[in-house]
Design a protein around this motif. Sequence first.
Motif, PDB file in Angstrom:
ATOM      1  N   MET A   1       0.846  -1.187   0.000  1.00  0.00           N
ATOM      2  CA  MET A   1       0.000   0.000   0.000  1.00  0.00           C
ATOM      3  C   MET A   1       0.884   1.239   0.000  1.00  0.00           C
ATOM      4  N   ARG A   2       0.508   2.228  -0.805  1.00  0.00           N
ATOM      5  CA  ARG A   2       1.274   3.468  -0.901  1.00  0.00           C
ATOM      6  C   ARG A   2       0.545   4.550  -0.101  1.00  0.00           C
ATOM      7  N   VAL A   3       1.234   5.104   0.895  1.00  0.00           N
ATOM      8  CA  VAL A   3       0.607   6.034   1.834  1.00  0.00           C
ATOM      9  C   VAL A   3       1.415   7.325   1.898  1.00  0.00           C
ATOM     10  N   ILE A   4       0.702   8.438   1.941  1.00  0.00           N
ATOM     11  CA  ILE A   4       1.308   9.748   2.134  1.00  0.00           C
ATOM     12  C   ILE A   4       1.023  10.201   3.557  1.00  0.00           C
ATOM     13  N   GLY A   5       2.074  10.549   4.292  1.00  0.00           N
ATOM     14  CA  GLY A   5       1.917  11.086   5.634  1.00  0.00           C
ATOM     15  C   GLY A   5       2.130  12.588   5.618  1.00  0.00           C
ATOM     16  N   LEU A   6       1.196  13.328   6.204  1.00  0.00           N
ATOM     17  CA  LEU A   6       1.262  14.793   6.258  1.00  0.00           C
ATOM     18  C   LEU A   6       1.469  15.241   7.693  1.00  0.00           C
ATOM     19  N   MET A   7       2.380  16.200   7.869  1.00  0.00           N
ATOM     20  CA  MET A   7       2.725  16.620   9.214  1.00  0.00           C
ATOM     21  C   MET A   7       3.077  18.098   9.237  1.00  0.00           C
ATOM     22  N   SER A   8       2.562  18.824  10.226  1.00  0.00           N
ATOM     23  CA  SER A   8       3.055  20.154  10.552  1.00  0.00           C
ATOM     24  C   SER A   8       3.196  20.206  12.062  1.00  0.00           C
ATOM     25  N   GLY A   9       4.368  20.561  12.532  1.00  0.00           N
ATOM     26  CA  GLY A   9       4.647  20.476  13.950  1.00  0.00           C
ATOM     27  C   GLY A   9       4.331  21.749  14.706  1.00  0.00           C
ATOM     28  N   THR A  10       4.807  21.794  15.936  1.00  0.00           N
ATOM     29  CA  THR A  10       4.486  22.913  16.814  1.00  0.00           C
ATOM     30  C   THR A  10       5.218  24.190  16.440  1.00  0.00           C
ATOM     31  N   SER A  11       6.120  24.121  15.460  1.00  0.00           N
ATOM     32  CA  SER A  11       6.735  25.357  14.973  1.00  0.00           C
ATOM     33  C   SER A  11       5.882  26.024  13.901  1.00  0.00           C
ATOM     34  N   TYR A  12       4.852  25.337  13.430  1.00  0.00           N
ATOM     35  CA  TYR A  12       3.823  25.843  12.506  1.00  0.00           C
ATOM     36  C   TYR A  12       4.371  26.726  11.380  1.00  0.00           C
ATOM     37  N   ASP A  13       5.431  26.266  10.736  1.00  0.00           N
ATOM     38  CA  ASP A  13       5.974  27.065   9.632  1.00  0.00           C
ATOM     39  C   ASP A  13       5.700  26.451   8.276  1.00  0.00           C
ATOM     40  N   ALA A  14       5.457  25.150   8.220  1.00  0.00           N
ATOM     41  CA  ALA A  14       5.347  24.481   6.928  1.00  0.00           C
ATOM     42  C   ALA A  14       4.649  23.136   7.106  1.00  0.00           C
ATOM     43  N   VAL A  15       4.285  22.548   5.981  1.00  0.00           N
ATOM     44  CA  VAL A  15       3.710  21.203   5.952  1.00  0.00           C
ATOM     45  C   VAL A  15       4.705  20.285   5.258  1.00  0.00           C
ATOM     46  N   ASP A  16       4.931  19.107   5.844  1.00  0.00           N
ATOM     47  CA  ASP A  16       5.777  18.082   5.246  1.00  0.00           C
ATOM     48  C   ASP A  16       4.906  16.947   4.743  1.00  0.00           C
ATOM     49  N   ALA A  17       5.264  16.387   3.586  1.00  0.00           N
ATOM     50  CA  ALA A  17       4.589  15.220   3.041  1.00  0.00           C
ATOM     51  C   ALA A  17       5.636  14.167   2.722  1.00  0.00           C
ATOM     52  N   ALA A  18       5.536  13.013   3.350  1.00  0.00           N
ATOM     53  CA  ALA A  18       6.437  11.896   3.080  1.00  0.00           C
ATOM     54  C   ALA A  18       5.602  10.736   2.541  1.00  0.00           C
ATOM     55  N   ALA A  19       6.097  10.101   1.498  1.00  0.00           N
ATOM     56  CA  ALA A  19       5.379   8.972   0.887  1.00  0.00           C
ATOM     57  C   ALA A  19       6.159   7.691   1.117  1.00  0.00           C
ATOM     58  N   ALA A  20       5.430   6.605   1.322  1.00  0.00           N
ATOM     59  CA  ALA A  20       6.069   5.319   1.594  1.00  0.00           C
ATOM     60  C   ALA A  20       5.244   4.182   1.032  1.00  0.00           C
ATOM     61  N   ASP A  21       5.924   3.129   0.605  1.00  0.00           N
ATOM     62  CA  ASP A  21       5.271   1.854   0.346  1.00  0.00           C
ATOM     63  C   ASP A  21       5.305   1.053   1.627  1.00  0.00           C
ATOM     64  N   LEU A  22       4.159   0.519   2.033  1.00  0.00           N
ATOM     65  CA  LEU A  22       4.036  -0.210   3.293  1.00  0.00           C
ATOM     66  C   LEU A  22       3.410  -1.571   3.046  1.00  0.00           C
ATOM     67  N   SER A  23       3.954  -2.591   3.670  1.00  0.00           N
ATOM     68  CA  SER A  23       3.389  -3.938   3.589  1.00  0.00           C
ATOM     69  C   SER A  23       3.771  -4.695   4.847  1.00  0.00           C
ATOM     70  N   VAL A  24       3.031  -5.762   5.152  1.00  0.00           N
ATOM     71  CA  VAL A  24       3.304  -6.580   6.326  1.00  0.00           C
ATOM     72  C   VAL A  24       3.643  -7.988   5.881  1.00  0.00           C
ATOM     73  N   GLU A  25       4.751  -8.495   6.392  1.00  0.00           N
ATOM     74  CA  GLU A  25       5.176  -9.859   6.109  1.00  0.00           C
ATOM     75  C   GLU A  25       5.619 -10.512   7.415  1.00  0.00           C
ATOM     76  N   ALA A  26       4.924 -11.566   7.797  1.00  0.00           N
ATOM     77  CA  ALA A  26       5.307 -12.361   8.972  1.00  0.00           C
ATOM     78  C   ALA A  26       5.538 -11.508  10.209  1.00  0.00           C
ATOM     79  N   GLY A  27       4.608 -10.589  10.460  1.00  0.00           N
ATOM     80  CA  GLY A  27       4.688  -9.783  11.660  1.00  0.00           C
ATOM     81  C   GLY A  27       5.602  -8.582  11.579  1.00  0.00           C
ATOM     82  N   THR A  28       6.206  -8.350  10.422  1.00  0.00           N
ATOM     83  CA  THR A  28       7.096  -7.212  10.231  1.00  0.00           C
ATOM     84  C   THR A  28       6.485  -6.238   9.234  1.00  0.00           C
ATOM     85  N   LEU A  29       6.371  -4.986   9.632  1.00  0.00           N
ATOM     86  CA  LEU A  29       5.904  -3.925   8.742  1.00  0.00           C
ATOM     87  C   LEU A  29       7.109  -3.391   7.982  1.00  0.00           C
TER      88      LEU A  29
END
Length: 406
Positions: A1-29
């Motif tokens: 699964m391809r997921v985009i994570g969006l984050m803006s922290g407590t410094s409230y200056d910008a938005v970050d977007a990180a994309a990742a491929d995620l899968s689970v195999e035998a208990g490991t993400l």
Amino acid sequence: MRVIGLMSGTSYDAVDAAAADLSVEAGTLRLTPLGLISQAYDTRLRDELAAALPPAVTTLETVCRLDTRIGQAFAELAARADRELCDDRADLVASHGQTVFHWADGGRVHGSLQIGQPAWIAERTGRPVVSDLRPRDIAAGGQGAPLVAAVDVMWLRDRPGRPVALNLGGIANITVPGDDGREPLAYDTGPANALVDAAVRHLTGGRRDIDAEGAMAARGTVHRPLLARLLAEPYYARPAPKTTGKELFHEGHLLTALDGLTLPADDVVATVTALTAHTVADAVRSHAGTEVIASGGGTRNPTLMRMLTAALPGIPVRTSDALGLPAAAKEAYAFAVLGFLTLHGLAGTVPACTGARHAAVLGSLTPGAGPLRLPPPVPGGAPTRLRVTSPQRLRGGTGPDRPFGR
């Protein structure tokens, strides 16, 4: 699964977007980083947000307006990330939103408000959106933070010794995975960039927002009486789990400590930078940490990192880049993981870390353009380990130049 994570922290200056491929195999993400892009808030939006945050007084009209405009900013960056990092094949967006208030009182957290209306993200991208991740843990009796602890525990579980994951944003937090029968733990140690930024803004009359490259702190001398006043804050002595924010560590907090003192600006900045290094180092030592793996904007402050290294002789201090997760993007990747867990109906909290009565599936789900189809259950249940696989060079650049203090 391809997921985009969006984050803006407590410094409230910008938005970050990180994309990742995620899968689970035998208990490991398995997480394969696809890259990070960032976009600064426009000046008007940032100024309006800053003017509305505690201890300022605001209106529901302003909250509504900020909720919409921040949601639109998140939506535009999510669309860019889908196009530039995911080849228009993202399956999900996980949005942390922008924290505007964390209601902590008497050692308990009663609520936490993150704005940035997810409907704008779903409408702009056509992807389902997981958002509003903190309240469920709070409803279960937890602190609602640090939510990245669930990711840190999986990620560092098999490292030797007693590793400590450290995030240096506006607020500093640590995670210590469990070992030898000890439960994992996580909590906010105190301010990271919050008081440094507040000091710079106050001392420069608003002409500067950050101590770029840690230059002011490097020129200054730590003022021990001021440091002692700052360390007298009762929060530091409270037991974990505990969380805090700019509701406590803001300009007024610093001005109270400065009352009656007349100090050079560089000395003030050096002292509040030393405060972060001191409180983080105390926390690491108190849990017998054997290494520190740091992430967040504060890692790009060389003076802070030198102070932290000096305060932890014999304990290696490295950034998460060494383990395959870019320090600037780690929190955004963590929220991508939490979104993945939520969509699969899996808990995204560690009760020992947040203080909740039980682990909980986090967040709310906003459908995208098409019918909402949940993925099949993960074989074997929730993963217990996280492995970063084949990390790629960051794609897409970082947008506007990003200063370290975020």
